[in-house]
Every structure is written in C-alpha cells, then in structure tokens.
Design a protein around this motif. Structure first.
Motif, mmCIF file in Angstrom:
data_model
loop_
_atom_site.group_PDB
_atom_site.id
_atom_site.type_symbol
_atom_site.label_atom_id
_atom_site.label_comp_id
_atom_site.label_asym_id
_atom_site.label_seq_id
_atom_site.Cartn_x
_atom_site.Cartn_y
_atom_site.Cartn_z
ATOM 1 N N SER A 21 12.705 36.425 -43.134
ATOM 2 C CA SER A 21 12.923 35.313 -42.224
ATOM 3 C C SER A 21 11.777 35.576 -41.086
ATOM 4 C CB SER A 21 14.212 35.246 -41.599
ATOM 5 O OG SER A 21 14.387 36.440 -40.661
ATOM 6 N N GLU A 22 10.734 36.547 -41.237
ATOM 7 C CA GLU A 22 9.727 36.952 -40.284
ATOM 8 C C GLU A 22 8.528 35.959 -40.537
ATOM 9 O OE1 GLU A 22 6.848 40.417 -38.568
ATOM 10 O OE2 GLU A 22 8.647 40.889 -39.592
ATOM 11 N N HIS A 23 7.926 35.388 -39.412
ATOM 12 C CA HIS A 23 6.789 34.596 -39.451
ATOM 13 C C HIS A 23 5.576 35.227 -39.147
ATOM 14 C CE1 HIS A 23 9.270 30.995 -40.915
ATOM 15 N NE2 HIS A 23 10.338 31.703 -40.058
ATOM 16 N N LEU A 24 4.407 34.471 -39.283
ATOM 17 C CA LEU A 24 3.115 35.062 -38.964
ATOM 18 C C LEU A 24 3.033 34.486 -37.474
ATOM 19 C CD1 LEU A 24 0.499 36.372 -40.074
ATOM 20 C CD2 LEU A 24 -0.485 33.873 -40.497
ATOM 21 N N ILE A 25 2.117 35.535 -36.791
ATOM 22 C CA ILE A 25 2.072 35.298 -35.186
ATOM 23 C C ILE A 25 0.623 34.801 -35.099
ATOM 24 C CG2 ILE A 25 2.047 36.266 -33.071
ATOM 25 C CD1 ILE A 25 4.888 36.213 -34.407
ATOM 26 N N PHE A 26 0.686 33.806 -34.152
ATOM 27 C CA PHE A 26 -0.936 33.217 -33.780
ATOM 28 C C PHE A 26 -0.647 33.273 -31.986
ATOM 29 C CE2 PHE A 26 -3.349 29.676 -31.846
ATOM 30 C CZ PHE A 26 -4.515 30.330 -32.261
ATOM 31 N N LYS A 27 -1.346 34.146 -31.414
ATOM 32 C CA LYS A 27 -1.530 34.127 -29.923
ATOM 33 C C LYS A 27 -0.074 34.218 -29.329
ATOM 34 C CE LYS A 27 -4.238 32.779 -27.481
ATOM 35 N NZ LYS A 27 -5.194 33.432 -26.432
ATOM 36 N N GLY A 28 0.701 35.249 -29.994
ATOM 37 C CA GLY A 28 2.009 35.702 -29.560
ATOM 38 C C GLY A 28 3.135 34.734 -30.095
ATOM 39 N N LEU A 29 2.640 33.564 -30.531
ATOM 40 C CA LEU A 29 3.796 32.628 -31.082
ATOM 41 C C LEU A 29 3.917 32.641 -32.519
ATOM 42 C CD1 LEU A 29 2.069 29.754 -28.945
ATOM 43 C CD2 LEU A 29 3.987 31.087 -28.418
ATOM 44 N N SER A 30 5.170 32.607 -32.879
ATOM 45 C CA SER A 30 5.619 32.475 -34.303
ATOM 46 C C SER A 30 5.192 31.298 -34.742
ATOM 47 C CB SER A 30 7.027 32.817 -34.350
ATOM 48 O OG SER A 30 7.529 32.768 -35.638
ATOM 49 N N ILE A 31 4.544 31.256 -36.129
ATOM 50 C CA ILE A 31 4.242 29.993 -36.626
ATOM 51 C C ILE A 31 5.276 29.243 -37.430
ATOM 52 C CG2 ILE A 31 2.556 28.817 -38.469
ATOM 53 C CD1 ILE A 31 0.608 31.071 -37.624
ATOM 54 N N ASP A 32 6.113 28.880 -36.822
ATOM 55 C CA ASP A 32 7.792 28.293 -36.883
ATOM 56 C C ASP A 32 8.167 27.481 -35.880
ATOM 57 O OD1 ASP A 32 9.777 28.309 -38.871
ATOM 58 O OD2 ASP A 32 10.788 29.776 -37.476
ATOM 59 N N GLY A 33 9.040 26.959 -36.063
ATOM 60 C CA GLY A 33 9.857 25.835 -35.228
ATOM 61 C C GLY A 33 9.053 24.568 -35.232
ATOM 62 N N SER A 34 9.230 23.711 -34.192
ATOM 63 C CA SER A 34 8.787 22.384 -34.133
ATOM 64 C C SER A 34 7.359 22.443 -33.723
ATOM 65 C CB SER A 34 9.609 21.471 -33.290
ATOM 66 O OG SER A 34 9.264 21.554 -31.962
ATOM 67 N N LYS A 35 6.572 21.433 -34.214
ATOM 68 C CA LYS A 35 5.121 21.293 -33.965
ATOM 69 C C LYS A 35 4.977 21.096 -32.417
ATOM 70 C CE LYS A 35 2.932 17.505 -34.735
ATOM 71 N NZ LYS A 35 2.266 16.368 -35.153
#
Length: 192
Positions: A21-35
């Motif tokens: 359930s772990e997601h990739l991170i971009f700029k400290g933000l999980s690439i998950d959840g709503s746009k």
C-alpha cells in the motif's frame, strides 16, 4: 506455540499489506489520493497553475533548482493520482549542456534509487554521438536518451522514475506509482 505462530503469520501478512500500500513520493507528497488535493499541496509549496496552457493539470515552479512545468496525471473515473511529470523549461542549445545536465540527474537519482533498470543511449544511422550533430539527431527523433529507475521496498515495486531527453531539447522526469498505474488500467478497461 500455536499463538506464537499465529502472531508471526499476522505480522508477516501485515508487512506484506503495508508494503503493497506504499506509494511513490514526489516533493514529499505521496502519488496517491485525489488530483485536487495533490495540486493543492503543490500550490502550498509555491507551484502555480499555468493558465495560458488552458489546463489545471499543469503547474509551474522550481524543481531541483530548475524552472519547470509539473504535469499531474489522475485516473479517469476516481480521479486518483498515478503519475507526475516534470519538464524543465530550459531548451538546450548545445549537446554538451543537455548531456551534462542529463548525466548529472542520472547520478543524483542513482544515489537515491540505486542502479537504473533501463539505460538507453541510442543514435539511429547516420547519426552518432561525437559527430557534432547530436542536437539535430535529437530534434529529428533519431536519438533516444532515457534512464529508468525502479523504487522497490521489501521486494515490491513501489514505482518507476524515468529521465529522458525530448525532441524539443528539454529534459523530462516522470514519476509513476505502480499501485495507481494498475488502477488506471482497470478504470480504462471499464470504459471499453
């Protein structure tokens, strides 16, 4: 003994579920959840919408010291984030400069994510590196420079990061979350 075995099994299955359930991170933000939430968080970091492109999925700001566009990709039905792209605004006018920037990025990402899983540095005939016409080859789509990294945890691929040169002589970095890329495929299949 049965209780101990049960506890060990539960802990192992919990570890597998957590890793999946772990997601990739971009700029400290999980690439998950709503746009919308993802974009809101990027705006808190100083990114702004690019109105002239007529799309709220494109933001502008600084990424690793480079003036950049940031593109956000979400799934078509649930609007869940699955991909982030960064395009450096700089259009390079010499091969040595774009190659130096590209190689520097590959070094930084190698330090963070380990050795690349794909490294493509190809010129199609009659072009070749060192002939003095590398930028012409790149603009003509006769040159492909792409390096891809896989981020894994506990044997599970969390996501991929790709660095490439574009035919517009710019550098593109793409982050793709594995779980939500699978969700994208499922949602597209529902539309067929």
């Amino acid at each position: 003994m049965k209780k101990l075995l049960l506890i060990v099994c539960l802990l192992l299955s919990c570890g597998v579920v957590c890793a999946q359930s772990e997601h990739l991170i971009f700029k400290g933000l999980s690439i998950d959840g709503s746009k919308q939430e993802f974009v809101k968080e990027l705006k808190r970091q100083g990114y702004v919408n690019v109105q002239e492109m007529g799309n709220d999925d494109i933001l502008s700001g600084t990424f690793i010291g480079q003036d950049s566009y940031v593109f956000v990709g979400s799934t078509p039905i649930t609007n869940i984030m699955w991909k982030v792209g960064v395009l450096f605004k700089t259009t390079y006018d010499t091969w040595s400069l774009i190659k130096e920037t590209y190689d520097g990025l590959v070094d930084v990402y190698t330090q963070k994510y380990g050795n690349p899983v794909l490294e493509q540095k190809d010129f199609k005939a009659p072009w070749k590196e060192g002939d003095g016409h590398e930028l012409i080859a790149l603009k003509s789509d006769m040159c492909a420079y792409k390096t891809m990294f896989a981020y894994a945890k506990n044997g599970t691929i969390i996501g991929y990061i790709a660095i490439s040169m574009t035919t517009a002589c710019q550098i593109l970095i793409q982050y793709e979350d594995s779980i939500n890329a699978d969700l994208l495929t499922k949602e597209k299949a529902q539309e067929i």
